[in-house]
Design a protein around this motif. Structure first.
Motif, short mmCIF file in Angstrom:
data_model
loop_
_atom_site.label_atom_id
_atom_site.label_comp_id
_atom_site.label_asym_id
_atom_site.label_seq_id
_atom_site.Cartn_x
_atom_site.Cartn_y
_atom_site.Cartn_z
N SER A 288 23.35 -0.06 -29.93
CA SER A 288 22.36 -1.07 -29.58
C SER A 288 22.33 -1.30 -28.08
N THR A 289 21.24 -1.85 -27.60
CA THR A 289 21.13 -2.18 -26.19
C THR A 289 22.23 -3.15 -25.78
N ALA A 290 22.51 -4.14 -26.63
CA ALA A 290 23.57 -5.10 -26.31
C ALA A 290 24.92 -4.42 -26.16
N THR A 291 25.17 -3.42 -27.00
CA THR A 291 26.43 -2.68 -26.90
C THR A 291 26.49 -1.87 -25.62
N LYS A 292 25.38 -1.24 -25.26
CA LYS A 292 25.35 -0.48 -24.00
C LYS A 292 25.60 -1.40 -22.81
N VAL A 293 25.00 -2.57 -22.82
CA VAL A 293 25.20 -3.52 -21.74
C VAL A 293 26.67 -3.94 -21.66
N ALA A 294 27.27 -4.19 -22.81
CA ALA A 294 28.69 -4.56 -22.83
C ALA A 294 29.56 -3.42 -22.29
N GLU A 295 29.21 -2.19 -22.65
CA GLU A 295 29.94 -1.03 -22.12
C GLU A 295 29.83 -0.96 -20.61
N VAL A 296 28.64 -1.21 -20.09
CA VAL A 296 28.44 -1.19 -18.64
C VAL A 296 29.34 -2.21 -17.96
N ARG A 297 29.33 -3.42 -18.47
CA ARG A 297 30.10 -4.48 -17.84
C ARG A 297 31.60 -4.17 -17.84
N GLN A 298 32.09 -3.62 -18.96
CA GLN A 298 33.50 -3.27 -19.02
C GLN A 298 33.82 -2.11 -18.09
N ALA A 299 32.93 -1.13 -18.05
CA ALA A 299 33.15 0.04 -17.18
C ALA A 299 33.24 -0.38 -15.72
N LEU A 300 32.35 -1.27 -15.30
CA LEU A 300 32.38 -1.73 -13.92
C LEU A 300 33.63 -2.55 -13.64
N ALA A 301 34.03 -3.38 -14.60
CA ALA A 301 35.25 -4.17 -14.43
C ALA A 301 36.48 -3.27 -14.31
N ASP A 302 36.43 -2.11 -14.98
CA ASP A 302 37.55 -1.18 -14.94
C ASP A 302 37.54 -0.29 -13.70
N GLY A 303 36.44 -0.33 -12.93
CA GLY A 303 36.42 0.41 -11.67
C GLY A 303 35.45 1.56 -11.57
N ALA A 304 34.62 1.78 -12.59
CA ALA A 304 33.64 2.86 -12.51
C ALA A 304 32.58 2.54 -11.47
N SER A 305 32.08 3.58 -10.81
CA SER A 305 31.05 3.37 -9.79
C SER A 305 29.71 3.98 -10.17
N GLU A 306 29.68 4.85 -11.19
CA GLU A 306 28.44 5.44 -11.66
C GLU A 306 28.44 5.48 -13.18
N LEU A 307 27.24 5.43 -13.76
CA LEU A 307 27.10 5.31 -15.21
C LEU A 307 26.07 6.32 -15.70
N ASP A 308 26.49 7.16 -16.65
CA ASP A 308 25.59 8.13 -17.27
C ASP A 308 25.30 7.68 -18.70
N MET A 309 24.10 7.12 -18.92
CA MET A 309 23.76 6.58 -20.23
C MET A 309 22.90 7.56 -21.01
N VAL A 310 23.08 7.57 -22.32
CA VAL A 310 22.23 8.37 -23.20
C VAL A 310 21.10 7.48 -23.69
N LEU A 311 19.86 7.92 -23.46
CA LEU A 311 18.74 7.14 -24.00
C LEU A 311 18.71 7.25 -25.52
N ASN A 312 17.95 6.39 -26.15
CA ASN A 312 17.85 6.40 -27.61
C ASN A 312 16.89 7.53 -28.01
N ILE A 313 17.48 8.66 -28.38
CA ILE A 313 16.70 9.88 -28.64
C ILE A 313 15.75 9.69 -29.81
N GLY A 314 16.22 9.04 -30.86
CA GLY A 314 15.36 8.80 -32.02
C GLY A 314 14.15 7.96 -31.69
N TRP A 315 14.37 6.93 -30.85
CA TRP A 315 13.23 6.12 -30.42
C TRP A 315 12.23 6.95 -29.63
N LEU A 316 12.74 7.78 -28.72
CA LEU A 316 11.84 8.61 -27.92
C LEU A 316 11.03 9.54 -28.81
#
Length: 237
Positions: A74-102
């Motif tokens: 879900s979008t909410a889960t992706k957002v939560a992943e982003v926030r945790q990744a940044l808190a852990d020190g990541a500087s770049e994020l490679d997200m997978v779009l929702n292929i089924g939606w596309l």
């Protein structure tokens, strides 16, 4: 075009994403990234803090993946992943779009999903993975438009986990369908110097690969050979 070893290294995101990698295997890959001076590593989310610590002082950035590898969280889960990744020190994020939606023609939902990740990233680089092996040219173009409209920094071909990978044709298509402010990342099957150069020539500015040592050893050999013969002043491939 020709590229020096250093130019190629500066385009590489060294992928450390296999699900069966042990901590020892991760460390070996992190050391390869540091040894060869690549731009960044792309690690599994749980490996971010360790990667940041191990690569401290090397100049190698730490990136990670979001909604990986299927894009169906879900979008909410992706957002939560982003926030945790940044808190852990990541500087770049490679997200997978929702292929089924596309593939369903739900372009506005795809754009909103990406936009939420970009907003959560708060200025950090966001790359949108399309998984081009599943898509026809029309879907790739629509994914480009949605990504750019949502504020993404890069469009990216593949996860490397779905069969198929980057092709010169897809890189050219993606480059032609985003503006100058959006860059293109070739990922999936980039395992030789010839392939890396072909992707850069087609318009990619970043390369996702787990074969960094192989590619850069080839580039260094070319540099050294050219320097030894005096063929060029600044040896390059």
């Amino acid at each position: 075009m020709t590229y020096t070893h250093d130019q190629i290294a500066a385009a590489i995101d060294h992928a450390i994403l296999k699900p069966d990698f042990t901590r020892a295997a991760v460390d070996a890959e992190l050391d390869i990234a540091a040894q060869w001076g690549v731009f960044s590593v792309c690690v599994r989310p749980s490996d971010i803090p360790h990667a940041v610590e191990r690569l401290a002082g090397t100049g190698v950035a730490v990136g990670t993946v979001i909604g990986f590898p299927h894009g169906t969280t879900s979008t909410a889960t992706k957002v939560a992943e982003v926030r945790q990744a940044l808190a852990d020190g990541a500087s770049e994020l490679d997200m997978v779009l929702n292929i089924g939606w596309l593939l369903s023609g739900m372009d506005s939902e795809v754009e909103a999903d990406i936009r939420a990740v970009v907003a959560a990233a708060d200025g950090h680089i966001v790359k949108v993975i399309f998984e081009t092996s599943y898509l026809d040219d029309d879907a790739i173009v629509r994914a480009c438009r949605a990504s750019e409209a949502a504020g993404a920094d890069f469009v990216k071909t593949s996860t490397g986990f779905a069969g198929g990978g980057a092709t010169v044709e897809h890189i050219r298509l993606m480059r032609a369908n985003v503006g100058e402010t959006v860059q293109v990342k070739a990922s999936g099957g980039v395992r030789s110097l010839d392939t890396a150069v072909a992707m850069l020539d087609a318009g990619a500015t970043r390369l996702g690969t787990s074969a960094s040592a192989t590619i850069l050893a080839e580039a260094r050999a070319v540099d050294e050979g050219a320097a030894a013969t005096g063929a060029v002043d600044d040896s390059s491939y």
